[in-house]
Design a protein around this motif. Structure first.
Motif, PDB file in Angstrom:
ATOM      1  N   PHE A   2      44.792  -5.443  -3.519  1.00  0.00           N
ATOM      2  CA  PHE A   2      43.498  -5.080  -2.959  1.00  0.00           C
ATOM      3  C   PHE A   2      42.379  -5.539  -3.896  1.00  0.00           C
ATOM      4  O   PHE A   2      42.435  -5.297  -5.094  1.00  0.00           O
ATOM      5  N   THR A   3      41.335  -6.203  -3.356  1.00  0.00           N
ATOM      6  CA  THR A   3      40.202  -6.642  -4.167  1.00  0.00           C
ATOM      7  C   THR A   3      38.912  -6.097  -3.570  1.00  0.00           C
ATOM      8  O   THR A   3      38.792  -5.946  -2.357  1.00  0.00           O
ATOM      9  N   PHE A   4      37.968  -5.812  -4.440  1.00  0.00           N
ATOM     10  CA  PHE A   4      36.669  -5.339  -3.965  1.00  0.00           C
ATOM     11  C   PHE A   4      35.606  -5.726  -4.971  1.00  0.00           C
ATOM     12  O   PHE A   4      35.887  -5.973  -6.144  1.00  0.00           O
ATOM     13  N   ASN A   5      34.346  -5.785  -4.476  1.00  0.00           N
ATOM     14  CA  ASN A   5      33.242  -6.182  -5.344  1.00  0.00           C
ATOM     15  C   ASN A   5      31.933  -5.656  -4.756  1.00  0.00           C
ATOM     16  O   ASN A   5      31.761  -5.608  -3.546  1.00  0.00           O
ATOM     17  N   PHE A   6      31.010  -5.260  -5.636  1.00  0.00           N
ATOM     18  CA  PHE A   6      29.687  -4.815  -5.219  1.00  0.00           C
ATOM     19  C   PHE A   6      28.651  -5.857  -5.635  1.00  0.00           C
ATOM     20  O   PHE A   6      28.616  -6.272  -6.792  1.00  0.00           O
ATOM     21  N   LYS A 357      27.860   4.508  -4.164  1.00  0.00           N
ATOM     22  CA  LYS A 357      28.974   3.649  -4.567  1.00  0.00           C
ATOM     23  C   LYS A 357      30.149   4.489  -5.072  1.00  0.00           C
ATOM     24  O   LYS A 357      31.314   4.188  -4.801  1.00  0.00           O
ATOM     25  N   GLU A 358      29.823   5.576  -5.792  1.00  0.00           N
ATOM     26  CA  GLU A 358      30.887   6.463  -6.280  1.00  0.00           C
ATOM     27  C   GLU A 358      31.656   7.080  -5.117  1.00  0.00           C
ATOM     28  O   GLU A 358      32.889   7.132  -5.133  1.00  0.00           O
ATOM     29  N   ARG A 359      30.912   7.559  -4.122  1.00  0.00           N
ATOM     30  CA  ARG A 359      31.560   8.156  -2.956  1.00  0.00           C
ATOM     31  C   ARG A 359      32.407   7.127  -2.214  1.00  0.00           C
ATOM     32  O   ARG A 359      33.506   7.428  -1.736  1.00  0.00           O
ATOM     33  N   THR A 360      31.881   5.893  -2.142  1.00  0.00           N
ATOM     34  CA  THR A 360      32.625   4.827  -1.455  1.00  0.00           C
ATOM     35  C   THR A 360      33.925   4.502  -2.189  1.00  0.00           C
ATOM     36  O   THR A 360      34.975   4.333  -1.570  1.00  0.00           O
ATOM     37  N   LEU A 361      33.837   4.429  -3.508  1.00  0.00           N
ATOM     38  CA  LEU A 361      35.046   4.157  -4.296  1.00  0.00           C
ATOM     39  C   LEU A 361      36.076   5.261  -4.135  1.00  0.00           C
ATOM     40  O   LEU A 361      37.287   5.005  -4.059  1.00  0.00           O
ATOM     41  N   LYS A 362      35.575   6.486  -4.052  1.00  0.00           N
ATOM     42  CA  LYS A 362      36.490   7.606  -3.866  1.00  0.00           C
ATOM     43  C   LYS A 362      37.233   7.476  -2.532  1.00  0.00           C
ATOM     44  O   LYS A 362      38.452   7.696  -2.464  1.00  0.00           O
ATOM     45  N   THR A 379      45.613   1.034 -10.657  1.00  0.00           N
ATOM     46  CA  THR A 379      44.959  -0.232 -11.003  1.00  0.00           C
ATOM     47  C   THR A 379      43.532  -0.259 -10.466  1.00  0.00           C
ATOM     48  O   THR A 379      42.608  -0.708 -11.138  1.00  0.00           O
ATOM     49  N   LEU A 380      43.328   0.244  -9.269  1.00  0.00           N
ATOM     50  CA  LEU A 380      42.001   0.306  -8.670  1.00  0.00           C
ATOM     51  C   LEU A 380      41.073   1.212  -9.472  1.00  0.00           C
ATOM     52  O   LEU A 380      39.896   0.913  -9.662  1.00  0.00           O
ATOM     53  N   ASP A 381      41.613   2.306 -10.000  1.00  0.00           N
ATOM     54  CA  ASP A 381      40.806   3.199 -10.828  1.00  0.00           C
ATOM     55  C   ASP A 381      40.266   2.480 -12.051  1.00  0.00           C
ATOM     56  O   ASP A 381      39.124   2.687 -12.467  1.00  0.00           O
ATOM     57  N   GLU A 382      41.087   1.640 -12.643  1.00  0.00           N
ATOM     58  CA  GLU A 382      40.646   0.892 -13.819  1.00  0.00           C
ATOM     59  C   GLU A 382      39.494  -0.051 -13.464  1.00  0.00           C
ATOM     60  O   GLU A 382      38.523  -0.195 -14.210  1.00  0.00           O
ATOM     61  N   GLU A 383      39.607  -0.696 -12.310  1.00  0.00           N
ATOM     62  CA  GLU A 383      38.540  -1.594 -11.863  1.00  0.00           C
ATOM     63  C   GLU A 383      37.272  -0.804 -11.575  1.00  0.00           C
ATOM     64  O   GLU A 383      36.160  -1.277 -11.860  1.00  0.00           O
ATOM     65  N   ALA A 384      37.404   0.378 -11.007  1.00  0.00           N
ATOM     66  CA  ALA A 384      36.236   1.197 -10.693  1.00  0.00           C
ATOM     67  C   ALA A 384      35.484   1.573 -11.972  1.00  0.00           C
ATOM     68  O   ALA A 384      34.260   1.606 -11.994  1.00  0.00           O
ATOM     69  N   LYS A 385      36.201   1.878 -13.034  1.00  0.00           N
ATOM     70  CA  LYS A 385      35.557   2.239 -14.298  1.00  0.00           C
ATOM     71  C   LYS A 385      34.728   1.068 -14.826  1.00  0.00           C
ATOM     72  O   LYS A 385      33.653   1.263 -15.386  1.00  0.00           O
ATOM     73  N   LYS A 386      35.225  -0.158 -14.652  1.00  0.00           N
ATOM     74  CA  LYS A 386      34.479  -1.320 -15.125  1.00  0.00           C
ATOM     75  C   LYS A 386      33.174  -1.484 -14.348  1.00  0.00           C
ATOM     76  O   LYS A 386      32.128  -1.845 -14.916  1.00  0.00           O
ATOM     77  N   LEU A 387      33.197  -1.255 -13.029  1.00  0.00           N
ATOM     78  CA  LEU A 387      32.004  -1.425 -12.208  1.00  0.00           C
ATOM     79  C   LEU A 387      30.979  -0.330 -12.476  1.00  0.00           C
ATOM     80  O   LEU A 387      29.765  -0.563 -12.400  1.00  0.00           O
ATOM     81  N   ASN A 388      31.431   0.858 -12.785  1.00  0.00           N
ATOM     82  CA  ASN A 388      30.512   1.990 -12.966  1.00  0.00           C
ATOM     83  C   ASN A 388      30.181   2.232 -14.429  1.00  0.00           C
ATOM     84  O   ASN A 388      29.547   3.181 -14.772  1.00  0.00           O
TER      85      ASN A 388
END
Length: 388
Positions: A2-6, A357-362, A379-388
């Motif tokens: 899964f990939t995502f980007n803001f 964005k936080e709610r969306t990631l959740k 793995t997604l949690d790790e990516e979320a920390k980098k974005l936030n």
């Protein structure tokens, strides 16, 4: 995987802003294209609900709804039901409106028809007189109590005690008693403007401009190629194709080379004249000196000591010194790409967008947890920390 980007960006909340009148300015929402009003703190005090809207005058503003034009008060309450095809601003307690049958009329602040069934649009109710013409030969003057007829067609409303009508090939200046006090031959004169600052603008058929005083004597002779009515003691004039500027009441002129310094010059409002050059929009002071640099992409005239400007990124209002007095808000966006699909997040502030964005990631994490094993979710949690 899964990939995502803001992708974050922002836009001005409003696509148009108007001048301040009676402490409120009309604005148009960028997303809905509907109109509302802000006060001098920048707060949207009347929501953007209207298809179109005009300036406040006499504590009422004309607004367009799906039912037609009506009038709202300063609280945003519909004071006169929207039933008109067109509605003008109130002046001295009366407003010109067009009825659904195409006829024109005047209404009072209760919405009551004072005059109706007029085939042409009447002039504003100024100096306690409403002027309207049935055709080129028959006109009327309503003084709030009774209506008088007069031969000819009204050209200007009353201003500083006089008005202009055209009758049998003559431009006639009439006083408040409807007595003709001066005439100009229409075969020689192309136009006569209203009286402003004690001077009446004349335009000859040869295209030259002069100004009469209220003794109907030439105050400024026919020496200009173009000119506008006086305002705050000065009038815009054009000496030639390349020279434009201002003339004062005594006939003293200040001139600029067109296309070298200023390509456009506006009238004076609150001691400032809007000018445009190759660099952008700015303002002149009463000495015709550039007091606010030509640095804005777009700008309006001053009104109630504020002017609306656009700097290429956002709208704001500046004061007479050029300082930002009201900074208008942005709308903040984030374009989320998740598994090849794009979603738009929107908020009224950067902090609000962050929370969004936080709610969306959740929600994304919860979706993945339901559908996949926890290893991918971690793995997604790790990516979320980098974005936030």
């Amino acid at each position: 995987m899964f990939t995502f980007n803001f992708e974050d960006y922002k836009k001005p909340k409003y696509s148009e802003i108007g001048e301040f009148h009676e402490g409120l300015a009309c604005v148009r929402d960028r997303e809905t294209s509907l109109c509302g009003y802000i006060d001098k703190t920048g707060q949207e005090v009347i929501p953007c609900l209207y298809l179109d809207a005009g300036d406040f005058s006499d504590n009422l503003a004309p607004v367009e709804t799906a039912s037609g034009y009506g009038y709202i008060d300063r609280e945003g309450i519909m004071a006169i039901y929207p039933s008109f095809k067109t509605a003008r601003a109130f002046t001295n307690g009366l407003a010109v409106v067009q009825l659904v049958d195409g006829y024109w009329g005047y209404i009072d602040k209760n919405g009551t028809n004072v005059l109706e069934q007029i085939p042409r649009e009447g002039l504003p109710f100024q100096e306690n007189k409403a002027l309207f013409s049935l055709d080129e030969e028959e006109s009327y003057c309503y003084d709030g109590k009774s209506t008088r007829s007069i031969k000819g067609q009204w050209i200007t409303p009353f201003s500083e005690g006089v008005a202009v009508l055209k009758r049998h090939g003559l431009y006639c200046i009439v006083d408040s008693d409807l007595k003709v006090v001066h005439r100009e031959d229409a075969s020689v004169m192309k136009e006569i403007g209203p009286c402003k600052d004690g001077l009446i603008r004349l335009v000859s058929n040869a295209g030259r401009v002069a100004y009469l005083n209220l003794n109907f004597e030439p105050q400024i002779p026919f020496m200009y190629k173009n000119g506008r009515d006086f305002r705050e003691g000065k009038a815009f004039i054009q000496l030639s194709n390349d020279v434009i500027g201002f003339v004062d009441i005594e006939g003293r002129a200040t001139a600029f080379m067109k296309n070298i310094q200023y390509t456009e010059i506006g009238d004076y409002h609150d001691g400032r004249a809007l000018v445009k050059s190759s660099k952008g929009c700015g303002y002149l002071n009463t000495d015709s000196k550039e007091c606010i640099p030509c640095k804005f992409n777009a700008a309006s005239s001053f009104s109630e000591h504020l002017a609306g400007v656009f700097d290429g990124e956002n709208f704001s209002y500046i004061d007479a010194a050029g300082a930002v007095s009201i900074a208008l808000p942005y709308t903040y966006y984030s374009e989320l790409t998740f598994n090849g699909k794009k979603h738009i997040l929107k908020a009224e502030s950067e902090a609000g967008l962050y929370r969004c964005k936080e709610r969306t990631l959740k929600k994304i994490r919860e979706t993945i947890i339901r559908e996949l094993d926890r290893g991918i979710a971690a793995t997604l949690d790790e990516e979320a920390k980098k974005l936030n």
